[in-house]
Write an enzyme that holds these catalytic residues in place. Structure first.
Site, PDB file in Angstrom:
ATOM      1  N   SER A 123       0.629  -1.133  -0.142  1.00 44.59           N
ATOM      2  CA  SER A 123      -0.423  -0.051   0.205  1.00 44.59           C
ATOM      3  C   SER A 123       1.098   1.324   0.042  1.00 44.59           C
ATOM      4  CB  SER A 123      -0.495   0.140   1.278  1.00 44.59           C
ATOM      5  OG  SER A 123      -1.731   0.966   1.464  1.00 44.59           O
ATOM      6  N   THR A 125       0.952   3.118   1.445  1.00 48.71           N
ATOM      7  CA  THR A 125       0.417   4.257   3.442  1.00 48.71           C
ATOM      8  C   THR A 125       1.638   3.509   3.684  1.00 48.71           C
ATOM      9  OG1 THR A 125      -1.028   3.841   5.602  1.00 48.71           O
ATOM     10  CG2 THR A 125       0.333   1.505   3.922  1.00 48.71           C
ATOM     11  N   TYR A 147      -1.732  -1.144  10.442  1.00 47.53           N
ATOM     12  CA  TYR A 147      -1.576  -2.194   9.745  1.00 47.53           C
ATOM     13  C   TYR A 147      -0.754  -1.042   8.719  1.00 47.53           C
ATOM     14  CZ  TYR A 147      -3.158  -1.576   4.848  1.00 47.53           C
ATOM     15  OH  TYR A 147      -3.999  -1.430   3.149  1.00 47.53           O
ATOM     16  N   LYS A 151       2.755  -3.857   7.010  1.00 49.36           N
ATOM     17  CA  LYS A 151       3.234  -3.761   5.332  1.00 49.36           C
ATOM     18  C   LYS A 151       4.244  -4.178   4.518  1.00 49.36           C
ATOM     19  CE  LYS A 151      -1.329  -4.221   3.253  1.00 49.36           C
ATOM     20  NZ  LYS A 151      -1.947  -5.986   2.759  1.00 49.36           N
ATOM     21  N   TYR A 175      -0.224  -0.041  -3.485  1.00 50.44           N
ATOM     22  CA  TYR A 175      -1.791   0.235  -3.854  1.00 50.44           C
ATOM     23  C   TYR A 175      -1.783   1.728  -3.304  1.00 50.44           C
ATOM     24  CZ  TYR A 175      -2.815  -5.063  -4.292  1.00 50.44           C
ATOM     25  OH  TYR A 175      -2.898  -6.268  -4.528  1.00 50.44           O
ATOM     26  N   ASN A 177      -5.421   4.475  -4.523  1.00 47.66           N
ATOM     27  CA  ASN A 177      -6.748   4.600  -3.917  1.00 47.66           C
ATOM     28  C   ASN A 177      -7.946   3.492  -4.174  1.00 47.66           C
ATOM     29  OD1 ASN A 177      -5.570   6.770  -2.161  1.00 47.66           O
ATOM     30  ND2 ASN A 177      -7.195   6.827  -0.974  1.00 47.66           N
TER      31      ASN A 177
END
Ligand code: UFG
Length: 333
Positions: A123, A125, A147, A151, A175, A177
């Site tokens: 992600s 993130t 979370y 990752k 990824y 969004n």
């Protein structure tokens, strides 16, 4: 045969469809923690072909071993995992246990059975609070919640295993969004309870389930003050996985690749586009900033194009249209 852990989920199910349509044999392993058995029927309805399916938790080593024993797996796309940022702050052990255990269990089975191709769902993130946008794969990483750290740690585990097992090929997809749904409106996102993410919240407001959208902050350093993100159609994300599988077949080592469009849209631009495209009202109120949110996050998507020959094709209007068609389909049931 390609194994999709978590293949009944939002991104997994769309990827299953694209893989089947590209001629691959698909095996889904899913425990329906955040998905539903009807998804398997829907994949069959769209493609005309039913994927192989095993209901199981991929944290369970004995079951995963039996799965690899039963099927001839040539590549694994590891989607399975918990994904709610807020929940991960409340229940960090649950996140670390599940999301790291499942990856390690799958990697151990891959090693034992000589399966050397892995695609992993990471992600954006992991970029934490970006120093600059667009985000390029080599930029510094660091997270703001458990979370995100799962990752981050998973990426490190995969890098280390690739180093130790030179025959292994891993594509780590970050990824941005993912939004929207399959144009057939037969599969899409089905959040449990109150949606955390913007697009499912917008569709629920538009359909009258929720009175208004809370726009989390309008005082960010962005053109209209609201948060900017790189929304990407889930079918484009799915197609990125096909390209990644093909890349993994021909290369070894680990590659980190952004899956985004390269365009940033603000929350208010999203609301306006959704209203215009679907001719519905999305009432909203400005609310305080959400803890942990950043002002801007969008991809430099050129590496995916260079290495995978992949580029996002669907525009924002299509994302809004397909998200709304899916929402309306859900409400009919
Ligand atoms: N937003 C609102 N109201 C809402 C929901 C969201 O204003 O009800 C805003 C957010 O503040 C943000 C934007 O809409 O500016 C997007 O929020 P999302 O929750 O949809 O997405 P995030 O970018 O916060 O998070 C997503 C995924 C995470 C992932 C992250 C990576 O949900 O899993 O992208 O960048 F880690």
């Amino acid at each position: 045969m390609i194994l999709l852990t978590g293949g009944a989920g939002y991104i997994g199910s769309h990827t299953a469809v694209e893989l089947i349509q590209a001629g691959y044999e698909v095996l889904i392993a899913d425990n329906f923690y955040n998905s539903r058995p009807e998804v398997i029927d829907a994949i069959e309805k769209i493609t005309g072909k039913r994927p192989e399916f095993e209901e199981m938790d991929v944290c369970a080593p004995v079951k995963v071993d039996a799965l690899f024993h039963k099927y001839k797996v040539t590549a694994v796309i590891h989607f399975a995992g918990y994904k709610a940022v807020g929940e991960s702050v409340e229940k960090p052990l649950m996140y670390y246990r599940n999301d790291l255990d499942s990856l390690i269990t799958v990697l151990e089975a891959m090693k034992k059975y000589g399966v050397n191709r892995l695609i992993f769902s990471s992600s954006a993130t992991v970029y934490g609070v970006p120093e600059a946008v667009p985000l390029i794969e080599g930029m510094p990483t660091g997270c703001t919640n458990p979370y995100g750290w799962t990752k981050y740690m998973s990426e490190q585990i995969i890098q280390d295993v690739c180093h130790a097992q030179p025959e292994l090929s891993a594509v780590i997809l970050r990824y941005f969004n993912p939004v929207g749904a399959h144009p057939s409106a037969l599969i899409g996102e089905q959040p449990n309870g109150v949606p955390n993410n913007l697009m499912p919240y917008i569709t629920q407001v538009a359909s009258g389930i929720r009175p208004h959208l809370n726009v989390f902050g309008n005082d960010y350093d962005t053109p209209d003050g609201t948060g900017v993100r790189d929304y990407i159609h889930v079918v484009d994300i799915a197609k990125g996985h096909i390209a990644a599988v093909e890349y993994a077949m021909k290369n070894t080592g680990a590659e980190v690749i952004n899956l985004g469009t390269g365009n940033g849209y603000s929350v208010l631009e999203m609301v306006k586009a959704f209203e215009r495209v679907n001719k519905v009202k999305v009432p909203y109120k400005i609310a305080p900033r959400r803890e942990g949110d950043i002002a801007e996050c969008y991809a430099d998507a050129s590496k995916a194009n260079r290495l995978l020959g992949w580029k996002a094709q669907y525009d924002l209007d299509t994302m809004c249209k397909d998200a709304w068609n899916w929402e309306q389909q859900l409400r009919k049931e």
